[in-house]
Write an enzyme that holds these catalytic residues in place. Sequence first.
Site, PDB file in Angstrom:
ATOM      1  N   PHE A  28       1.804   3.042   3.568  1.00 48.85           N
ATOM      2  CA  PHE A  28       2.140   2.074   4.442  1.00 48.85           C
ATOM      3  C   PHE A  28       3.486   1.638   3.797  1.00 48.85           C
ATOM      4  O   PHE A  28       4.484   1.654   4.000  1.00 48.85           O
ATOM      5  CB  PHE A  28       1.307   1.283   4.933  1.00 48.85           C
ATOM      6  CG  PHE A  28       0.110   1.927   5.707  1.00 48.85           C
ATOM      7  CD1 PHE A  28       0.292   2.288   6.956  1.00 48.85           C
ATOM      8  CD2 PHE A  28      -1.062   2.288   5.238  1.00 48.85           C
ATOM      9  CE1 PHE A  28      -0.622   2.882   7.938  1.00 48.85           C
ATOM     10  CE2 PHE A  28      -1.912   3.081   6.105  1.00 48.85           C
ATOM     11  CZ  PHE A  28      -1.762   3.385   7.134  1.00 48.85           C
ATOM     12  N   CYS A  29       3.341   0.332   3.214  1.00 48.69           N
ATOM     13  CA  CYS A  29       4.401  -0.627   2.915  1.00 48.69           C
ATOM     14  C   CYS A  29       5.224   0.278   1.839  1.00 48.69           C
ATOM     15  O   CYS A  29       6.567   0.016   2.017  1.00 48.69           O
ATOM     16  CB  CYS A  29       3.811  -2.021   2.544  1.00 48.69           C
ATOM     17  SG  CYS A  29       2.980  -2.834   3.592  1.00 48.69           S
ATOM     18  N   VAL A  30       4.803   0.615   0.900  1.00 48.22           N
ATOM     19  CA  VAL A  30       5.652   1.297  -0.465  1.00 48.22           C
ATOM     20  C   VAL A  30       6.378   2.309   0.321  1.00 48.22           C
ATOM     21  O   VAL A  30       7.623   2.370   0.282  1.00 48.22           O
ATOM     22  CB  VAL A  30       4.747   1.562  -1.424  1.00 48.22           C
ATOM     23  CG1 VAL A  30       5.598   2.283  -2.459  1.00 48.22           C
ATOM     24  CG2 VAL A  30       4.213   0.247  -2.025  1.00 48.22           C
ATOM     25  N   ALA A  51       0.780  -1.172   0.048  1.00 46.73           N
ATOM     26  CA  ALA A  51      -0.019   0.164  -0.091  1.00 46.73           C
ATOM     27  C   ALA A  51       0.941   1.099  -0.019  1.00 46.73           C
ATOM     28  O   ALA A  51       1.812   1.210   0.778  1.00 46.73           O
ATOM     29  CB  ALA A  51      -0.964  -0.042   1.253  1.00 46.73           C
ATOM     30  N   THR A  80       9.053   1.295   3.052  1.00 44.37           N
ATOM     31  CA  THR A  80      10.003   0.308   2.476  1.00 44.37           C
ATOM     32  C   THR A  80      10.935   1.189   1.643  1.00 44.37           C
ATOM     33  O   THR A  80      12.284   1.173   1.803  1.00 44.37           O
ATOM     34  CB  THR A  80       9.513  -0.773   1.434  1.00 44.37           C
ATOM     35  OG1 THR A  80       8.929  -1.726   2.444  1.00 44.37           O
ATOM     36  CG2 THR A  80      10.707  -1.355   1.016  1.00 44.37           C
TER      37      THR A  80
END
Length: 171
Positions: A99-101, A96, A104
């Site tokens: 969040f994750c993108v 997402a 990271t």
Amino acid sequence: FADGARFDTEGVVERINHLIKACRDSGHPVFYIQHDGPKGDVLEPETQGWEILPHLLPGPQDTIIRKTACDGFYKSELHGALQSDGITELVICGCATDFCVDTTLRAAASLDYDIIVAKDAHTTADRPHLDAKTIIVHHNFMWENLILPGRTVRVAASHEVAQMLVDEKHS
């Protein structure tokens, strides 16, 4: 993508597949980051929500890295795998965005990777305070304007990123 309620899921998956093909065709490795959620979570391992989308088919030459946090590097094998392959530049896409993108990408930047973001190959869901399309546009702007002395975050359309990979192979 676990609940399917993401902005332009079908288009994003199509563009990710195009990038995967360009990476494979140009001899670049492909890494899938798979989120392991806790028991009872939509991303609990071995549940339907946890599975890699059926239209994103990892090949036998691809690497699947499992993570438990938004940050794909946090307590995972990602950094070690990239280092062992001598990788210093990443093309980032996925779910997402917020969040994750994002997490990271910022971790990768702090680990001194050069980054290319496929601006039309990441997605998220609407949030209570902001719609998904606006979140995506906002993050593309933020990433393009991060201050990272000696490193770059390049934000480009997926077809431009794929062309860069092809051109790099032929140069």
